[in-house]
Write an enzyme that holds these catalytic residues in place. Structure first.
Site, PDB file in Angstrom:
ATOM      1  N   ASP A   1      -2.395  14.678  16.131  1.00  0.00           N
ATOM      2  CA  ASP A   1      -1.637  15.509  17.068  1.00  0.00           C
ATOM      3  C   ASP A   1      -2.130  16.938  16.978  1.00  0.00           C
ATOM      4  O   ASP A   1      -2.319  17.459  15.879  1.00  0.00           O
ATOM      5  CB  ASP A   1      -0.142  15.511  16.689  1.00  0.00           C
ATOM      6  CG  ASP A   1       0.512  14.181  17.002  1.00  0.00           C
ATOM      7  OD1 ASP A   1       0.312  13.687  18.125  1.00  0.00           O
ATOM      8  OD2 ASP A   1       1.206  13.645  16.123  1.00  0.00           O
TER       9      ASP A   1
ATOM     10  N   SER B   1       0.872  -1.174   0.000  1.00  0.00           N
ATOM     11  CA  SER B   1       0.000   0.000   0.000  1.00  0.00           C
ATOM     12  C   SER B   1       0.907   1.220   0.000  1.00  0.00           C
ATOM     13  O   SER B   1       2.081   1.130   0.376  1.00  0.00           O
ATOM     14  CB  SER B   1      -0.945  -0.005   1.207  1.00  0.00           C
ATOM     15  OG  SER B   1      -0.233  -0.238   2.398  1.00  0.00           O
TER      16      SER B   1
ATOM     17  N   HIS C   1       3.827  -1.024   3.676  1.00  0.00           N
ATOM     18  CA  HIS C   1       3.097   0.234   3.462  1.00  0.00           C
ATOM     19  C   HIS C   1       4.154   1.328   3.253  1.00  0.00           C
ATOM     20  O   HIS C   1       4.921   1.631   4.174  1.00  0.00           O
ATOM     21  CB  HIS C   1       2.236   0.544   4.687  1.00  0.00           C
ATOM     22  CG  HIS C   1       1.476   1.835   4.602  1.00  0.00           C
ATOM     23  ND1 HIS C   1       0.268   1.961   3.934  1.00  0.00           N
ATOM     24  CD2 HIS C   1       1.745   3.072   5.102  1.00  0.00           C
ATOM     25  CE1 HIS C   1      -0.169   3.212   4.035  1.00  0.00           C
ATOM     26  NE2 HIS C   1       0.700   3.910   4.735  1.00  0.00           N
TER      27      HIS C   1
ATOM     28  N   GLU D   1       1.194   5.529   0.683  1.00  0.00           N
ATOM     29  CA  GLU D   1       0.577   6.689   1.351  1.00  0.00           C
ATOM     30  C   GLU D   1       1.022   8.004   0.704  1.00  0.00           C
ATOM     31  O   GLU D   1       2.184   8.162   0.346  1.00  0.00           O
ATOM     32  CB  GLU D   1       0.999   6.654   2.825  1.00  0.00           C
ATOM     33  CG  GLU D   1       0.434   7.778   3.665  1.00  0.00           C
ATOM     34  CD  GLU D   1       0.729   7.581   5.147  1.00  0.00           C
ATOM     35  OE1 GLU D   1       0.537   6.466   5.675  1.00  0.00           O
ATOM     36  OE2 GLU D   1       1.153   8.562   5.773  1.00  0.00           O
TER      37      GLU D   1
ATOM     38  N   PHE E   1      11.806  14.763  11.057  1.00  0.00           N
ATOM     39  CA  PHE E   1      10.615  13.920  11.205  1.00  0.00           C
ATOM     40  C   PHE E   1      10.760  12.956  12.373  1.00  0.00           C
ATOM     41  O   PHE E   1       9.863  12.776  13.166  1.00  0.00           O
ATOM     42  CB  PHE E   1      10.485  13.045   9.956  1.00  0.00           C
ATOM     43  CG  PHE E   1       9.445  13.486   8.992  1.00  0.00           C
ATOM     44  CD1 PHE E   1       8.957  14.767   8.991  1.00  0.00           C
ATOM     45  CD2 PHE E   1       8.943  12.587   8.054  1.00  0.00           C
ATOM     46  CE1 PHE E   1       8.016  15.159   8.080  1.00  0.00           C
ATOM     47  CE2 PHE E   1       8.003  12.971   7.137  1.00  0.00           C
ATOM     48  CZ  PHE E   1       7.540  14.258   7.151  1.00  0.00           C
TER      49      PHE E   1
END
Ligand code: FAD
Length: 276
Positions: free
Chosen positions: A100, A7, A257, A9, A207
């Site tokens: 968040d 998958s 993913h 994103e 990140f």
């Protein structure tokens, strides 16, 4: 070439040029025949409209789309309305998250944890949606302990989640141990590793500090030693992430993913090297 469940994103672009660029990126990535493509929600200040219109585009291109949905600060009415929109669009899969809030905001709202959102979606829409939840092999940064974070996952599973996608990591042992510990607690949902290609070392460090993913010292030092030599960073990143994916596949991960970062090159190259 073999098939393996994938998958991919994306995040919603903020400009019409970004939308156009992402359209091309998606076409290139569809060659990998992903099971679904998902679109983040609210992350980095993105709007509901941005997420939903990207999800709509993906569906219109004939690819199953999953919408992320975060609940922090939301009311039951807003989530109910979002579910109705997604259902009307024919969306069958959600990634249900807490999300968040920018620092300085209190918790508040009808939903405290992602498990509350999963329970609400099930209560409102029955089995209409396949629900994915987020898990953290290296523990969520706000978790009291790894054990309490595992309990949070158990609560999401009990509330009706179908599967889990992990935060990214570069240490396969953390993933395998997490899956083992979840199994021991009787949580047997598929746990799909989230894969973050290494594109730029500054971006990755920023990140990772924010989301609590560990960059192992040996990776960090090598990235630092490359300075702004982006070709070396990319070449090293492809080697490291391909080896990680190979290890995960060999160890029984049920899929991969990819956090594409809205780029096709790194994900395509890693899958090519994996023979997928
Ligand atoms: P939760 O499962 O609610 O957990 C949050 C914290 O609360 C954890 O520390 C947990 O241990 C703790 N906790 C949970 N339940 C309890 C309880 N009953 N008692 C005590 N503590 C508890 N963010 C976005 O804004 N948009 C996105 O689209 C997005 N997509 C993501 C996709 C994936 C695959 C992943 C891994 C993350 C994504 N995120 C996204 C980031 C995510 O929103 C943050 O990591 C957020 O801080 C936690 O979300 P969660 O759903 O895991 O929360």
């Amino acid at each position: 070439m073999t098939t393996f469940p994938l998958s991919i994103e994306f995040f919603p672009p903020k400009t019409p040029e970004g939308m156009e660029k992402l359209r091309l990126v998606r076409q290139q990535l569809y060659a990998l025949k992903p099971e679904f493509c998902s679109v983040t929600f609210g992350a980095g200040g993105s709007t509901q409209e941005g997420t939903f219109s990207t999800v709509r585009d993906i569906q219109a291109e004939g690819m199953p789309a999953a919408s992320h949905l975060s609940c922090i600060g939301a009311t039951q009415e807003t989530v109910r309305a979002q579910l109705a929109i997604l259902k009307a669009m024919g969306i069958k899969r959600l990634v249900a998250l807490r999300g968040d809030l920018p620092s300085g905001y209190g918790m508040g709202g009808a939903f405290q944890y992602a498990s509350d959102l999963v329970a609400f979606i099930r209560a409102e829409t029955g089995d209409d949606f396949h629900i994915e939840v987020a898990v953290y092999p290296e523990a969520h940064p706000q978790a009291r302990s790894p054990a309490s974070d595992l309990k949070a996952y158990a609560a999401k599973a009990e509330a009706g989640a179908n599967a889990a996608i992990t935060q990214y990591f570069y240490n396969a042992d953390a993933y395998f141990r997490f899956v083992e510990e979840a199994d021991a607690l009787g949580i047997t949902l598929p746990v799909v590793p989230g894969i973050m290609p290494i594109i730029s070392s500054m971006q990755l460090m920023r990140f990772s500090d924010a989301c609590g993913a560990e960059i192992p010292r040996w990776i960090r030092l090598r990235l630092q030693s490359f300075g702004d030599d982006s070709a070396s960073i990319k070449a090293f990143g492809l080697d490291v992430v391909t080896a990680l994916c190979e290890q995960l596949r060999a160890g029984g991960a049920p899929g991969l993913h990819f956090y594409s970062m809205n780029q096709s090159g790194p994900t395509l190259e890693i899958c090519k090297r994996l023979g997928i």
